[in-house]
Structure formats: C-alpha cells, structure tokens
Design a protein around this motif. Structure first.
Motif, short mmCIF file in Angstrom:
data_model
loop_
_atom_site.label_atom_id
_atom_site.label_comp_id
_atom_site.label_asym_id
_atom_site.label_seq_id
_atom_site.Cartn_x
_atom_site.Cartn_y
_atom_site.Cartn_z
N GLU A 290 -1.65 -6.87 -10.76
CA GLU A 290 -1.61 -5.49 -11.25
C GLU A 290 -2.33 -4.56 -10.25
N TYR A 291 -3.47 -5.06 -9.74
CA TYR A 291 -4.27 -4.29 -8.80
C TYR A 291 -3.52 -4.05 -7.49
N VAL A 292 -2.88 -5.10 -6.99
CA VAL A 292 -2.13 -4.98 -5.73
C VAL A 292 -1.00 -3.96 -5.90
N MET A 293 -0.34 -4.00 -7.06
CA MET A 293 0.72 -3.03 -7.31
C MET A 293 0.17 -1.60 -7.38
N LEU A 294 -0.97 -1.46 -8.04
CA LEU A 294 -1.61 -0.15 -8.14
C LEU A 294 -1.97 0.38 -6.75
N GLN A 295 -2.49 -0.50 -5.91
CA GLN A 295 -2.84 -0.11 -4.54
C GLN A 295 -1.65 0.47 -3.80
N SER A 296 -0.55 -0.30 -3.81
CA SER A 296 0.57 0.13 -2.96
C SER A 296 1.18 1.40 -3.51
N GLN A 297 1.13 1.57 -4.83
CA GLN A 297 1.65 2.78 -5.45
C GLN A 297 0.74 3.97 -5.14
N SER A 298 -0.57 3.70 -5.09
CA SER A 298 -1.53 4.80 -4.97
C SER A 298 -1.53 5.42 -3.58
N GLU A 299 -1.24 4.62 -2.56
CA GLU A 299 -1.34 5.16 -1.21
C GLU A 299 -0.35 6.30 -0.99
#
Lengths: 505, 505
Positions: free
Chosen positions: A109-118
């Motif tokens: 979930e965190y990795v997905m959030l990261q890539s979305q957030s950038e």
C-alpha cells in the motif's frame, strides 16, 4: 576458522554477491533512464526495474537470508568471521529487520502511495496548491509514524528515520549543532545582505556555449583527479553521480548557456561524490559495503571539492586561464578578484537548491524542525505552510509568496523520505571539520590547490574516508579524523571569515 | 477456455516475462559495454552479466519450466491457447530441449573453451599463425559434432546447426541456391574486374570531420524513418543495432574521418535492423517472440535499406545536397553520376567485412562449403587454410598471402558459431526477393525513394515482415511474400543489371 564456519561464510558471501550483482544492473538501468534512454521505452523500463527490484527484495528478506543471519550472528561464529563479512552481516541484518517488520500488505500500500504521490506533488507544486497534495502527505506521515512503531526507536521516533540516512547520529546531537549553527548564521546573513559592498555579476550570465562548457567540465574533472577510465560524464536534467561499483562511477551534469556556474560547480560537486566512490577499497566489491557510508559523509565529499577546492582563490589563480580558454570572451576584462567575489556571491533565495552556502543550512534546519515536530505530533500537516513561511522569514529574511516556492518546493516528502534533509547540513558541517583536520596534516593546503597538486589531498581523503566504504559509520569517521564529535564551529569559522572578508563588515 | 488452462497460461506468461525482463537488462548491459562503459569496470561487468545470464539459463531449463511445457503441450491444452502463447511455448520448448540434452559438465567445458578461444583466435589472427589456433578449433569442431549427436538431426547434421540461426531452412535448399548464385557471380566479378570503365574515387577518402559525420548520420536515420523517441545513436568499434524492446532500439556506428562511407552506409544498415525491431507488434513484448525471426531475415532488412534505398540513384538525387551540406567541400566538383558510381564501386577484397555486394556472397559460400565439409568429415581442420586459399582464388580471383587475411579473419568459429555464416548470404537473397515482390505493390518504388516518401515502403515491410517478430518462421515470411521458396534469381538479376550498366560490359 573451522571448516563449517568457513563454508557458511563462503555460501553467505556468494548469496550476497548475487544481490549486489543485481544491484549493479539496477544502478546501470537507473543511470540509463536518467541520461539518454528513449522516451517511449519508459514503461518497459519500469517493468524491468520492478522485476529486478522485487528479486533483490525477495533475496534480502528470504527465509534463506534469515537462516544465514541466525547462524552467522551466533556469538561463537560471528567472532570467527573476517571483518568484511561481519560488517556485511550487520548491514544485511539491519535491512532484513527493517523489511520483515512491516506487514506485506501495508508495504505494498505504501509503495503504491509513494508512486502516486510523486506525480501528485509535481502537479501541486506547479499549481502552488498545497490542498491538492495534503491528503497524500497526511497519509505518508501516518505511514512513517506507523513504520517507526513497527521498527521501534531509542529516545526519539525521529532517530529511527535518521538511521536510514545517517546511522549513528541522533536527534540530541543534531538539535545541539543545528541550534548553534542557526544562531550564528542568522546575523551573518544579515551582515551580508546589508553590506554596501556587493559583487558585480553581469558577466556570469553571458552566453557560454554548451559544447564549450562540456569541454571545460571534462578538463576540470581531470584536474581534480576524477578517473575517466573508471567513469564517464553525461548530461541530465537533475545532475547526480552514481557508483555502479568503484571501477565504474559516472558523473552527470547539466548545461545552462546563460549561467555557466550550474555546470561548472555542479560538475565539481558530483565529481567529489565520484572521487569518494572511485576510491573505495576493491575488496569490498560484492558486498553492500562498497558504497559511501552515509548521505551526510557523501555530501561532505562533494562539498569539500565544490567549496574548499572549487571556490578556493588559489584554484582560480591556477584555472582562470583555462576557463577563459573555453569561454567566448566575457571574462577578458574581469579581474581575478572580481571573478572570485562574483562566484562566491551570497544571495538570499526562497529555493533550497538555488541557495548559497551561507543560507543553505538554514533551509535544512527549517525542514528538520518541521519533520521532527510532525513526528512528535507537535504540529499537523495542515499547519505546515504557515509555519514554513514564518520560519523562512525568521531565518533567511524573505517570505514565500505562494506554496510552490515554499512548503511544496522539494520532492523528498512525496516519496516518504522523512529524515533525509539533515544529511545535507551534516555534509556542510562534516566538510568544514574535515578541512580543519586536514590542515593539520597538510598546512600548505592552499598552495597545493594553487599548484594543482591534489594528489596528497586525495590520498588523505582516501585514507580517512573513501577507502572504508560502509566499514565505518559516519560518527566513527568523524571521530577518527577530529578526535571528537559532530561540531558546527569549523563551518561557522569558515563562513564567518570568508563572508566578513568578502563583504567587508 | 477453461479456468484451469487460463490460470496455467497466465502463470506461464508471468514466468516467461521474468526471463524476458532479465533479458532486457542483459541487453542494456551489452549495449553499455560496447558503447561507453569505462575500461576499468570490465571485470565487474562480466560478473554481473554472468550472474544474470546464469539466472536466465536456470529459469529456462528449470523443472518448473519443464512442468509448464509438459502441461501446455498436451494436445487439448495447446489447442486452447492464444496464438502468442502457443508460439511462446514452441520457442521455450526448443530452447529447453537444446539445453537439457547437453550434459552439464560438457556444457561447462564448452563455455570455458569458448571464452579461452576468442582471445587465442585474436592472437593467432594478429600473428597470422593458424597453428596457434588449430588445437582449439579442432576441439570446437568436435564439440559441435558431439552436440549435434545429442540434439539429433534430420537428413544432415548441418541442418541442426542451421536451426540456431535460420530455423526451417535446410542444407538441400542452401546447396541449390548457393550453387546457382556462385555460378552466376563468378563471371560477373570477372566482367567488373576486367572492365576498362572504372570509377574515380579519390574524393571518397578526403577528410570528413567526425562531428559532421555524426550530424549526417542523425539526419539520414531520421530521413529513413528511424524513431529517435524509441532509440538513440552512439559510437562504437564494431557497429551493431540492438533491440532492448520494440520501444528502445539503439543504433551504433563508427566514424572514419578518411572514409565517410563506413559511417554513412553502416548507419543505414544498422538503421534497417532497427526499423525491423521498432516495428515489431507491441503485444509480443514480454515473450521471446519480440525480436527478429532469424539472422537472415534481419540481414535482409538491413541490406534492403543499405542497398535498395541507400545506394539507389534516386536516394542521392534527393540527398546529395544534404551530404554536401555536412561535408567540407570535397564533393563540390563531383557530379552526381560520378558520386553514384564511386559509392557503388565493386572491388575484390580478401576480407569479407570489407567486400562489396558483388563478391560478398562468394565469401559466405566459401565458408558454408568448408563448414559443411567439416561436419561431414570430408575435410579436416588441418586442411582448412589450403582449401580456403584455393577457393578464394577460384571464386573471387585473389589469393591470401597469409592466414590472417585468409582462414583466420573471422571471429565466429572461435565461439563455436558454425552454421551462422549462411544467414548473411540468405539476407542478400531474401532482400532481393523482397524488393522484387514489393515492386508489384509499389511499382513507383524509385519515385518514392527519390521523393523521400518512405512511409509506404516501411508500412509494406511492417505488414509483411516486421510486425510478426518470431510469430512467423523465415521460410513462412518468404513464402507469404513471394508465393514461393528461397530463390537467388532476383539477387542475380539485380546485380547483373546494375554492374553491367555501371561497368559497361
């Protein structure tokens, strides 16, 4: 060493080497993606990087790795290992612990959030719209707090975050040195700003053709001793140096035809990072120890070459003619003294990456204070923009007009890199400590630079810093060099002397 | 499709994609090694390539792969698969069978012999000392014979070797087309050599600066429709094109300042290879089908662009001014006709890679005849140099003075690549067949070239050749294009018309 231990050690080192080989392939893929990889290949490239990264993650957190670590960390076994294997075990264990403590689902979930957030951050920055980025930033902060709970911490939750970038350096030390530094820098900035004695700088912005800058960059890298047989220079958008391994350390730069300083000092900076990686001991290759020991020590090396060599008066006594040779006439009527003052100009900026060496650390201290306060729940994400602006006015003396030039300016938080910023200022502090200590062994430092005799400077740095890779922790390196701890006074002394001299106050 | 089959297919495709992702990383490593990778990094680089290659080998020959193939090749299952999966199964099965039939120990011995032989060959070539290389060459031939016994063969052992490079093309066909070709070419070569009408060529060797050639190469690649957003151009020692995937296909060239033809026609040649790879259907990505179907068909594409476009009179009517723009005056007093004759000069050479389009196939036929005779035990390795020299004199009309310009000139045998050479001549033959077939659909071909309207030419090639990747075998492609089989007559017609016209005999 018993046969059993020897066999175990060999198998483990073999296993680790495979991870490292994959890591080198990933490093090349990263370099290529950021230099000349074709646009249309981006998606495929991500797939390849994803596949290799998952493999590295699997190998680093596998049951087999767990089993290796259990056996190798038994006291009787551990004692019999070579130094290099022992440190390798420590590194792998730290990484293993970090990764297995996060529940798989949450990590995903965190990795997905990261890539979305950038990309969301990028949009928010361009629109100067903090509200757009805020929900994601809140989630990122929450994740990091939760991760710290999983990982555990000593004394302060922020210590666990620091450990990712500056292992062995803790909040209490940083509070002390950053506090002292801030209190000394603020009046210095004021002195410079209010001084009637300011440099003439128009010639800095005259056209300097790209190809000429490239030739100059190559000459300057050779000048400081960067080994082109173990590296290469390329162009990119956000310059970086990357050590694929100590025999293949690549530098990148960018050319602004209307401001040659970007490439010139940027190249020296990245060249400093590269000298570090090129001089790591060859016997560390194939282990996770064959790279710089921390972000901060790395930055100390790039800053050492950029500031103490590249902005040294003697460096320009020696190289001003070289610069003129590559330029197209704009320096012909500029005296060396005027040139030197101009490239050492101090000028307030709202933007960290455009700021000078006098205010740079203040930008970092501001970020550190905010991050720590977030982790302590003393402030909320909602309050960030306002506190940012207030602190900026207090520390640097100017106030952002919008969040694009304020709280939204840096990419770091968008991928969850809390705890990273302090390394930049620590790099400044370390570099000045290292320079003062070096002067005891090489009191003729200025003369060496003036004469282009960098050999003994490089040897000193290699002996004390470079060769060790990750065999020594940052605090250990500083201790062995200075006999003491992290100390902001050498940096303050350097800045104080230099800017009072230049700006006559 | 049943759920069970669907699940099996998805898992298999996932597994294959991982192998392909590793393959793409390996392709980038190879490209980098041959373009600008630093010298000192060579050993580390080999380690990384070794680790990734072993992993690819393991995955391709694993019990899991065996299990996938067993299940997927069951008649009822196979029938339900998509076309792409079915062909993927075929490819993986072929590779699996090849690899598992060789005893592991022998394979290891062979790989060691290969890597040892390449440097030995280089030394032998430089010293023109066949005796030095002979023991290794004997072993390599013995290994290949033994491997063919393990693999089995239909009709002729050489067919199994051909299968690696030109699947579905057999000795009886090659004997026929090569024989006809040889008998037609020998008198043509004689006619050209004896003709009193020879081109003036001094201007070909005047200095053409490297940077200008680079700019010309870029313009010419754009001219023929190479997509720079899905590729890039770099410099290297032995030029090549490499398809990392259809969205990232890179071209390399080399610049000889005293002979611009090397870069110019070399770039068009590699550009032809690249157009093939760039136009492979996107849905083949992630399978082993996303590359050219055979060495020969690949060569037909590079030769098509090099010979039928780049050496077309109309091409130079259009581009002679572009060439002059990049050059430094040497063509200013050379008429288009003289220029055209000069770049189409035919000149005997002892060296295959320096030979012209008229004699090139004779060099190949000679090698093919020797390889086949070796496999049939009709000749021995000891006899090779003498037979080589005799055939060279018979076919091309000149005789090597030493083995460095004779039997030792090519690298191929040193890594055991027997069966590879025929592909080069097949490429010539295919390209002429393709060109004749294309004329039926595009009778205004010469006009299209003269006007730079390559779009319909590329579309035709994409439809008939490029898009299919490995979905179609070479013979299938030729059959669908020509309605028949491999035929040397179109090549002979092309060469006969062109060289009788140019050399007036």
């Amino acid at each position: 060493m018993t046969d059993r231990v020897q066999k175990l050690e060999t198998d483990f080192r073999q296993y680790v080497k495979k991870i490292e080989d994959y890591g080198q392939a990933l490093a090349l893929l990263a370099w290529d993606s950021r230099t000349g990889a074709p646009k249309k290949g981006v998606n495929q490239r991500s797939e390849v990087i994803g596949t290799l990264s998952s493999e590295v993650f699997s190998l680093s957190t596998s049951a087999q790795m767990g089993d290796f670590l259990n056996k190798l960390r038994e006291e009787a076994v551990y004692a019999k290992l070579t130094d290099i294997t022992r440190k390798t075990v420590d590194e792998c264990y730290k990484n293993f612990e970090r990764n297995v403590k996060i529940p798989k689902e949450e990590h995903k979930e965190y990795v997905m959030l990261q890539s979305q957030s950038e990309s969301l951050w990028e949009e928010a920055k361009n629109k100067a719209d903090f509200e757009l980025f805020k929900p994601n930033l809140k989630k990122l902060v929450e994740f990091k707090k939760r991760f710290v709970r999983y990982w555990g911490y000593d004394h302060h939750p922020y210590n666990t975050l620091l450990d990712d970038y500056e292992p062995g350096v803790f909040v209490d030390t940083i509070d002390k040195v950053f506090g002292e530094l801030r209190d000394q820098l603020i009046p210095l900035v004021k002195g410079v700003t209010e001084s009637p004695h300011q440099p003439k700088t128009d010639f800095l912005y005259e056209k300097f053709p790209r190809a000429n800058q490239q030739a100059l960059s190559i000459d300057i890298l050779k000048e400081i001793g960067y080994d082109f047989e173990a590296g290469r220079l390329d162009e990119t958008v956000h310059p970086f140096a990357i050590g694929i391994n100590p025999n293949d350390v690549r530098v990148t730069t960018k050319y602004n035809e209307n401001d040659f300083r970007v490439a010139l000092f940027g190249t020296i900076h990245e060249g400093g990072h590269a000298l570090y990686e090129q001089n790591i001991a060859q016997d560390l290759i194939g282990t996770p120890l064959a790279s710089g020991t921390s972000m901060g020590i790395h930055e100390s090396q790039s800053l050492f070459w950029e500031k103490f060599v590249g902005k040294n008066y003697g460096f320009w006594e020696r190289n001003y003619d070289l610069l003129k040779k590559h330029a197209t006439g704009q320096f012909d009527h500029v005296s060396l003294d005027n040139f030197y003052f101009a490239v050492n100009q101090a000028k307030q900026s709202l933007i960290r990456i455009e700021s000078d060496e006098l205010t740079y650390c203040l930008h970092i201290i501001l970020r550190y204070e905010l991050e720590k306060a977030l982790m302590e729940d003393r402030i909320t994400v909602d309050e960030l923009p306002e506190i940012w602006n207030e602190k900026m006015e207090e520390y640097v003396g100017i106030r952002p007009q919008h969040d694009g030039e304020g709280v939204l300016q840096d990419v770091h938080w968008s991928f969850g890199a809390f705890g990273y910023f302090p390394s930049y200022a620590l790099g400044y502090i370390y570099s000045a400590q290292i320079k003062e200590a070096m002067l005891k062994d090489l009191p003729n430092f200025d003369q060496l630079v003036r004469e282009g005799e960098y050999g003994s400077i490089r040897q000193w740095l290699t002996k004390k810093v470079h060769q060790h890779g990750k065999m020594k922790k940052p605090a250990e390196i500083i201790k062995d060099i200075t006999g003491g701890g992290i100390d902001s006074k050498p940096l303050v002394r350097y800045l104080d002397e230099k800017y009072r001299r230049l700006y006559k106050f």
